[in-house]
Design a protein around this motif. Structure first.
Motif, PDB file in Angstrom:
ATOM      1  N   LEU A 167       0.827  -1.207   0.000  1.00 19.65           N
ATOM      2  CA  LEU A 167       0.000   0.000   0.000  1.00 19.65           C
ATOM      3  C   LEU A 167       0.864   1.261   0.000  1.00 19.65           C
ATOM      4  O   LEU A 167       0.510   2.267  -0.612  1.00 19.65           O
ATOM      5  CB  LEU A 167      -0.968  -0.009   1.188  1.00 19.65           C
ATOM      6  CG  LEU A 167      -2.057  -1.079   1.120  1.00 19.65           C
ATOM      7  CD1 LEU A 167      -2.896  -1.070   2.397  1.00 19.65           C
ATOM      8  CD2 LEU A 167      -2.924  -0.914  -0.109  1.00 19.65           C
ATOM      9  N   SER A 168       2.003   1.209   0.663  1.00 19.20           N
ATOM     10  CA  SER A 168       2.952   2.319   0.635  1.00 19.20           C
ATOM     11  C   SER A 168       3.434   2.583  -0.790  1.00 19.20           C
ATOM     12  O   SER A 168       3.526   3.734  -1.231  1.00 19.20           O
ATOM     13  CB  SER A 168       4.137   2.019   1.552  1.00 19.20           C
ATOM     14  OG  SER A 168       5.115   3.020   1.458  1.00 19.20           O
ATOM     15  N   LEU A 169       3.719   1.504  -1.537  1.00 22.21           N
ATOM     16  CA  LEU A 169       4.111   1.648  -2.943  1.00 22.21           C
ATOM     17  C   LEU A 169       2.977   2.245  -3.765  1.00 22.21           C
ATOM     18  O   LEU A 169       3.192   3.125  -4.602  1.00 22.21           O
ATOM     19  CB  LEU A 169       4.508   0.294  -3.532  1.00 22.21           C
ATOM     20  CG  LEU A 169       5.832  -0.301  -3.084  1.00 22.21           C
ATOM     21  CD1 LEU A 169       6.000  -1.710  -3.646  1.00 22.21           C
ATOM     22  CD2 LEU A 169       6.986   0.586  -3.509  1.00 22.21           C
ATOM     23  N   ALA A 170       1.751   1.783  -3.524  1.00 27.94           N
ATOM     24  CA  ALA A 170       0.590   2.270  -4.275  1.00 27.94           C
ATOM     25  C   ALA A 170       0.346   3.757  -4.040  1.00 27.94           C
ATOM     26  O   ALA A 170      -0.146   4.458  -4.927  1.00 27.94           O
ATOM     27  CB  ALA A 170      -0.654   1.465  -3.901  1.00 27.94           C
ATOM     28  N   LEU A 171       0.695   4.236  -2.857  1.00 25.76           N
ATOM     29  CA  LEU A 171       0.512   5.649  -2.522  1.00 25.76           C
ATOM     30  C   LEU A 171       1.708   6.519  -2.909  1.00 25.76           C
ATOM     31  O   LEU A 171       1.655   7.739  -2.784  1.00 25.76           O
ATOM     32  CB  LEU A 171       0.234   5.801  -1.021  1.00 25.76           C
ATOM     33  CG  LEU A 171      -1.099   5.235  -0.549  1.00 25.76           C
ATOM     34  CD1 LEU A 171      -1.152   5.209   0.975  1.00 25.76           C
ATOM     35  CD2 LEU A 171      -2.261   6.047  -1.125  1.00 25.76           C
ATOM     36  N   GLY A 172       2.787   5.908  -3.335  1.00 26.27           N
ATOM     37  CA  GLY A 172       3.967   6.666  -3.723  1.00 26.27           C
ATOM     38  C   GLY A 172       4.701   7.291  -2.554  1.00 26.27           C
ATOM     39  O   GLY A 172       5.346   8.338  -2.703  1.00 26.27           O
ATOM     40  N   GLU A 173       4.638   6.655  -1.403  1.00 25.08           N
ATOM     41  CA  GLU A 173       5.249   7.237  -0.202  1.00 25.08           C
ATOM     42  C   GLU A 173       6.747   7.446  -0.336  1.00 25.08           C
ATOM     43  O   GLU A 173       7.277   8.440   0.163  1.00 25.08           O
ATOM     44  CB  GLU A 173       4.922   6.392   1.031  1.00 25.08           C
ATOM     45  CG  GLU A 173       3.482   6.513   1.452  1.00 25.08           C
ATOM     46  CD  GLU A 173       3.137   5.713   2.689  1.00 25.08           C
ATOM     47  OE1 GLU A 173       3.962   4.879   3.152  1.00 25.08           O
ATOM     48  OE2 GLU A 173       2.027   5.906   3.209  1.00 25.08           O
ATOM     49  N   ALA A 174       7.438   6.546  -1.011  1.00 24.88           N
ATOM     50  CA  ALA A 174       8.895   6.704  -1.170  1.00 24.88           C
ATOM     51  C   ALA A 174       9.211   7.968  -1.967  1.00 24.88           C
ATOM     52  O   ALA A 174      10.159   8.693  -1.654  1.00 24.88           O
ATOM     53  CB  ALA A 174       9.487   5.478  -1.852  1.00 24.88           C
ATOM     54  N   TRP A 175       8.402   8.272  -2.984  1.00 23.84           N
ATOM     55  CA  TRP A 175       8.614   9.482  -3.784  1.00 23.84           C
ATOM     56  C   TRP A 175       8.318  10.720  -2.943  1.00 23.84           C
ATOM     57  O   TRP A 175       9.066  11.694  -2.993  1.00 23.84           O
ATOM     58  CB  TRP A 175       7.738   9.451  -5.033  1.00 23.84           C
ATOM     59  CG  TRP A 175       8.254   8.519  -6.075  1.00 23.84           C
ATOM     60  CD1 TRP A 175       9.036   8.847  -7.154  1.00 23.84           C
ATOM     61  CD2 TRP A 175       8.066   7.113  -6.144  1.00 23.84           C
ATOM     62  NE1 TRP A 175       9.330   7.718  -7.891  1.00 23.84           N
ATOM     63  CE2 TRP A 175       8.735   6.635  -7.288  1.00 23.84           C
ATOM     64  CE3 TRP A 175       7.379   6.182  -5.362  1.00 23.84           C
ATOM     65  CZ2 TRP A 175       8.744   5.290  -7.665  1.00 23.84           C
ATOM     66  CZ3 TRP A 175       7.383   4.844  -5.727  1.00 23.84           C
ATOM     67  CH2 TRP A 175       8.071   4.423  -6.863  1.00 23.84           C
ATOM     68  N   ASP A 176       7.238  10.680  -2.166  1.00 17.48           N
ATOM     69  CA  ASP A 176       6.931  11.810  -1.285  1.00 17.48           C
ATOM     70  C   ASP A 176       8.052  12.044  -0.282  1.00 17.48           C
ATOM     71  O   ASP A 176       8.452  13.186  -0.045  1.00 17.48           O
ATOM     72  CB  ASP A 176       5.616  11.594  -0.544  1.00 17.48           C
ATOM     73  CG  ASP A 176       4.403  11.924  -1.387  1.00 17.48           C
ATOM     74  OD1 ASP A 176       4.534  12.682  -2.371  1.00 17.48           O
ATOM     75  OD2 ASP A 176       3.311  11.426  -1.063  1.00 17.48           O
ATOM     76  N   ASP A 177       8.555  10.968   0.300  1.00 18.97           N
ATOM     77  CA  ASP A 177       9.640  11.101   1.282  1.00 18.97           C
ATOM     78  C   ASP A 177      10.874  11.744   0.652  1.00 18.97           C
ATOM     79  O   ASP A 177      11.521  12.594   1.264  1.00 18.97           O
ATOM     80  CB  ASP A 177      10.020   9.736   1.872  1.00 18.97           C
ATOM     81  CG  ASP A 177       8.945   9.160   2.777  1.00 18.97           C
ATOM     82  OD1 ASP A 177       8.027   9.903   3.177  1.00 18.97           O
ATOM     83  OD2 ASP A 177       9.020   7.947   3.071  1.00 18.97           O
ATOM     84  N   GLU A 178      11.195  11.333  -0.560  1.00 20.12           N
ATOM     85  CA  GLU A 178      12.387  11.871  -1.212  1.00 20.12           C
ATOM     86  C   GLU A 178      12.189  13.306  -1.694  1.00 20.12           C
ATOM     87  O   GLU A 178      13.105  14.120  -1.656  1.00 20.12           O
ATOM     88  CB  GLU A 178      12.804  10.985  -2.388  1.00 20.12           C
ATOM     89  CG  GLU A 178      14.145  11.416  -2.944  1.00 20.12           C
ATOM     90  CD  GLU A 178      14.731  10.431  -3.928  1.00 20.12           C
ATOM     91  OE1 GLU A 178      15.384  10.899  -4.869  1.00 20.12           O
ATOM     92  OE2 GLU A 178      14.554   9.215  -3.743  1.00 20.12           O
ATOM     93  N   LEU A 179      10.985  13.634  -2.156  1.00 19.08           N
ATOM     94  CA  LEU A 179      10.746  14.967  -2.720  1.00 19.08           C
ATOM     95  C   LEU A 179      10.412  16.035  -1.674  1.00 19.08           C
ATOM     96  O   LEU A 179      10.567  17.220  -1.948  1.00 19.08           O
ATOM     97  CB  LEU A 179       9.617  14.910  -3.754  1.00 19.08           C
ATOM     98  CG  LEU A 179       9.967  14.188  -5.050  1.00 19.08           C
ATOM     99  CD1 LEU A 179       8.724  14.029  -5.917  1.00 19.08           C
ATOM    100  CD2 LEU A 179      11.067  14.916  -5.803  1.00 19.08           C
TER     101      LEU A 179
END
Length: 167
Positions: A136-148
């Motif tokens: 679900l974290s991948l589906a929400l793009g959390e890694a991109w949000d964290d990095e950006l």
């Protein structure tokens, strides 16, 4: 047949100065006009620059912008396309480390996760809550949000958009 127009914003969060003219050319080829962007220093990445552009164009312009910028090393960007008649909104994020992420968005900019994606998370998790959480974290793009996130705060001298409450 009439063309349905869409609106959105392109945020270049960080780009090397040598790449800026190429970015402007790529954007101009999509929006079919010359873009004279105001580049400002990016405090989160010394030596890098940032800019943003509000755009209007036919539905799908957001995906064309994201595609035109994809693959350039050291480039961090986000593209949004607001909902328009017959189409959901969209958001694309790109970082050099993670590549590109796309999600459909609602009228408020919230990411919408499809039933199939949720089912995949359950099935892939196979009863392991941490695996379901990961999917679900991948589906929400959390890694991109964290990095950006550090790049979203432009610092001194950048354009500021004030939001006003109405009513």
């Amino acid at each position: 047949m009439s063309v349905v127009m869409a609106h959105g914003v392109l945020f270049i969060h960080s780009a090397p100065s040598a790449l800026c003219p190429h970015i402007e050319w790529a954007i101009g080829s999509v929006v079919e006009k010359r873009t004279d962007l105001k580049w400002t220093p990016q405090p989160a990445a010394p030596g890098m620059l940032r800019t943003e552009l509000e755009w209007t164009g036919p539905q799908g312009t957001g995906s064309l912008l994201a595609s035109a910028l994809r693959g350039w090393a050291h480039l961090r960007y986000e593209v949004t396309e607001d909902q328009s008649p017959g189409a959901d909104g969209s958001r694309w994020c790109h970082t050099p480390e993670l590549g590109i992420f796309h999600a459909a968005t609602d009228v408020h900019g919230n990411i919408m996760v499809s039933e199939d994606r949720i089912r995949y998370a359950y099935e892939n998790g196979a009863g392991d809550p941490s695996a379901v959480y990961h999917e679900l974290s991948l589906a929400l793009g959390e890694a991109w949000d964290d990095e950006l996130e550090p790049f979203r705060y432009a610092g001194d001298g950048a354009n500021v958009r004030w939001l006003h409450q109405v009513g």
